[in-house]
Design an enzyme around this catalytic site. Structure first.
Site, short mmCIF file in Angstrom:
data_model
loop_
_atom_site.label_atom_id
_atom_site.label_comp_id
_atom_site.label_asym_id
_atom_site.label_seq_id
_atom_site.Cartn_x
_atom_site.Cartn_y
_atom_site.Cartn_z
N GLY A 14 0.78 -1.23 0.00
CA GLY A 14 0.00 0.00 0.00
C GLY A 14 0.82 1.27 0.00
N SER A 15 2.04 1.26 -0.53
CA SER A 15 2.82 2.52 -0.57
C SER A 15 2.17 3.54 -1.50
CB SER A 15 4.26 2.24 -0.98
OG SER A 15 4.34 1.86 -2.34
N ARG A 67 -14.41 -15.81 -10.70
CA ARG A 67 -14.09 -14.38 -10.73
C ARG A 67 -15.35 -13.53 -10.69
NH1 ARG A 67 -8.69 -13.37 -12.01
NH2 ARG A 67 -7.61 -15.17 -12.88
N ILE A 94 -7.06 -9.97 -11.80
CA ILE A 94 -7.61 -9.56 -13.08
C ILE A 94 -9.13 -9.42 -12.93
CG2 ILE A 94 -7.94 -10.22 -15.49
CD1 ILE A 94 -5.27 -11.79 -15.24
N ASN A 109 -5.40 2.42 -12.82
CA ASN A 109 -4.42 1.45 -12.32
C ASN A 109 -3.04 2.06 -12.48
OD1 ASN A 109 -3.39 -1.17 -11.42
ND2 ASN A 109 -2.66 -1.36 -13.51
N HIS A 111 0.83 0.89 -13.18
CA HIS A 111 1.53 -0.30 -13.68
C HIS A 111 3.02 0.01 -13.75
CE1 HIS A 111 2.01 -4.09 -15.85
NE2 HIS A 111 2.81 -3.45 -16.67
N THR A 143 -9.43 -0.91 -18.55
CA THR A 143 -10.41 -1.48 -19.48
C THR A 143 -10.36 -2.99 -19.35
OG1 THR A 143 -8.80 -1.63 -21.26
CG2 THR A 143 -10.08 0.42 -21.13
N GLU A 145 -9.18 -5.09 -21.37
CA GLU A 145 -7.87 -5.62 -21.80
C GLU A 145 -6.84 -5.38 -20.70
OE1 GLU A 145 -6.11 -3.79 -25.22
OE2 GLU A 145 -4.23 -4.93 -24.97
N ASP A 147 -4.08 -4.26 -18.60
CA ASP A 147 -3.02 -3.25 -18.77
C ASP A 147 -3.04 -2.63 -20.17
OD1 ASP A 147 -0.92 -5.48 -16.93
OD2 ASP A 147 -2.27 -3.94 -16.20
N1 LIG Z 1 -9.52 -6.26 -16.50
C1 LIG Z 1 -8.44 -5.72 -15.90
N2 LIG Z 1 -8.10 -6.12 -14.67
C2 LIG Z 1 -6.99 -5.58 -14.07
C3 LIG Z 1 -6.19 -4.63 -14.74
C4 LIG Z 1 -6.61 -4.22 -16.06
O1 LIG Z 1 -5.96 -3.35 -16.69
N3 LIG Z 1 -7.73 -4.78 -16.59
N4 LIG Z 1 -5.00 -4.17 -14.15
C5 LIG Z 1 -4.49 -5.07 -13.13
C6 LIG Z 1 -3.23 -4.68 -12.42
N5 LIG Z 1 -2.13 -5.54 -12.92
C7 LIG Z 1 -1.03 -4.90 -13.46
O2 LIG Z 1 -0.91 -3.66 -13.42
C8 LIG Z 1 -2.18 -6.96 -12.85
C9 LIG Z 1 -2.65 -7.57 -11.69
C10 LIG Z 1 -2.73 -8.96 -11.62
C11 LIG Z 1 -2.34 -9.75 -12.69
C12 LIG Z 1 -2.45 -11.24 -12.59
O3 LIG Z 1 -1.94 -11.98 -13.43
N6 LIG Z 1 -3.15 -11.70 -11.53
C13 LIG Z 1 -3.39 -13.15 -11.31
C14 LIG Z 1 -3.09 -13.50 -9.87
C15 LIG Z 1 -1.71 -13.02 -9.47
C16 LIG Z 1 -1.56 -13.05 -7.94
O4 LIG Z 1 -2.56 -13.33 -7.23
O5 LIG Z 1 -0.43 -12.74 -7.48
C17 LIG Z 1 -4.86 -13.48 -11.56
O6 LIG Z 1 -5.73 -12.57 -11.39
O7 LIG Z 1 -5.12 -14.66 -11.85
C18 LIG Z 1 -1.86 -9.15 -13.85
C19 LIG Z 1 -1.76 -7.76 -13.93
C20 LIG Z 1 -5.56 -5.35 -12.11
N7 LIG Z 1 -6.66 -5.98 -12.81
N1 LIG Z 2 0.63 -5.46 -12.32
C1 LIG Z 2 0.29 -4.75 -11.13
C2 LIG Z 2 1.54 -4.33 -10.40
O1 LIG Z 2 2.57 -4.99 -10.48
N2 LIG Z 2 1.42 -3.22 -9.67
C3 LIG Z 2 2.53 -2.74 -8.88
O2 LIG Z 2 2.43 -3.27 -7.56
C4 LIG Z 2 3.12 -2.37 -6.70
C5 LIG Z 2 2.25 -2.13 -5.49
O3 LIG Z 2 3.01 -1.47 -4.52
P1 LIG Z 2 2.24 -0.84 -3.24
O4 LIG Z 2 1.35 -1.94 -2.70
O5 LIG Z 2 3.38 -0.47 -2.32
O6 LIG Z 2 1.47 0.35 -3.72
C6 LIG Z 2 3.37 -1.06 -7.48
O7 LIG Z 2 4.74 -0.97 -7.85
C7 LIG Z 2 2.51 -1.23 -8.71
O8 LIG Z 2 3.05 -0.60 -9.86
#
Ligand SMILES: Nc1nc2c(c(=O)[nH]1)N[C@@H](CN(C=O)c1ccc(C(=O)N[C@@H](CCC(=O)O)C(=O)O)cc1)CN2
Ligand SMILES: NCC(=O)N[C@@H]1O[C@H](COP(=O)([O-])[O-])[C@@H](O)[C@H]1O
Length: 217
Positions: A14-15, A67, A94, A109, A111, A143, A145, A147
């Protein structure tokens, strides 16, 4: 202008949540975090919320068969707070198309890459392995898709010869803690919008596909 209601979704430290809490406290953001929702128990981000006096919600994806039902439970909890903005801050699930459609145009989000490069996970390692000279972070509208949503703000950083994944993550975090509060500030001021055209606008002007390029002072 009335302050906007924000719900923040987390899965870990949560930073980025803390950076937004601090930016609200300093008056940079005209908003209020109505609740913090985590899909994991016991994460430090929940302690940060408690210390800031923000209601905490824990909904574990492991308690649901699929989900769709997990997302429906989150939507019910989130909508009880009638938020103007949803902020994904290290939220690691996701989201389903229904969830995304429900908050389309008002969900960000952060990223840890210069999207569209390195969607998904393990971005720092991938940039290092590719021999990239630059890396960075991106705030984008969410969205369906993964990321792939329209880019709002990016902060490039140079990759140093001495960098490893951990050192990159630390420097990227510093950039994230600047651009995420900035994106939330602009949204809460009705300056950063996502019209139906799908092109992000800042103060009514179309941003380029790579979004607003933030340069470190
Ligand atoms: N529909 C969308 N959902 C999410 C998005 C998005 O743009 N569209 N952004 C993500 C955030 N993210 C990267 O920035 C990201 C988060 C999670 C995953 C992933 O593969 N998750 C796995 C589980 C991984 C785990 O529990 O450690 C999963 O959901 O099966 C990829 C990218 C947030 N959601
Ligand atoms: N694909 C999603 C992803 O990797 N997100 C990344 O998780 C970290 C969360 O840090 P935080 O919990 O300290 O804010 C952040 O670096 C963010 O960009």
């Amino acid at each position: 202008m009335a302050e906007k209601s924000i719900v923040v979704l987390i899965s870990g430290s949560g930073s980025n949540l803390q950076a937004i809490i601090d930016a609200i406290a300093s008056g940079q953001i005209n908003g209020r975090i109505a609740a913090v929702l985590s899909n994991k128990e016991g994460v430090f981000g929940l302690e940060r919320a408690q210390k800031a006096g923000i209601p905490q919600i824990v909904i574990s994806h492991k308690d649901f068969d699929d989900r769709e039902s997990f997302d429906a439970a989150m939507m019910q909890s989130i909508d009880a707070h009638n938020p103007d903005l949803i902020v994904l801050a290290g939220f690691m699930r996701i989201l389903t198309p229904e969830f995304v459609r429900h908050y389309q145009g008002r969900m960000f989000n952060i990223h840890p890459s210069l999207l569209p490069k390195y969607k998904g996970l393990h971005t720092h390692q991938r940039a290092l392995e590719a021999g990239d000279k630059q890396h960075g972070c991106t705030v984008h509208f969410v969205t369906e898709e993964l990321d792939g949503g329209p880019l709002a703000i990016q902060a490039p950083i140079d990759i140093l010869a001495t960098d490893c994944a951990d050192s990159l993550q630390q420097r990227i975090h510093r950039s994230e803690h600047q651009i995420y509060p900035l994106a939330v500030e602009w949204f809460c001021a009705d300056r950063l919008t996502l019209p139906v055209s799908g092109t992000v606008q800042l103060d009514g002007d179309n941003l380029p596909p790579e979004g607003y390029q933030f340069t470190q002072e």
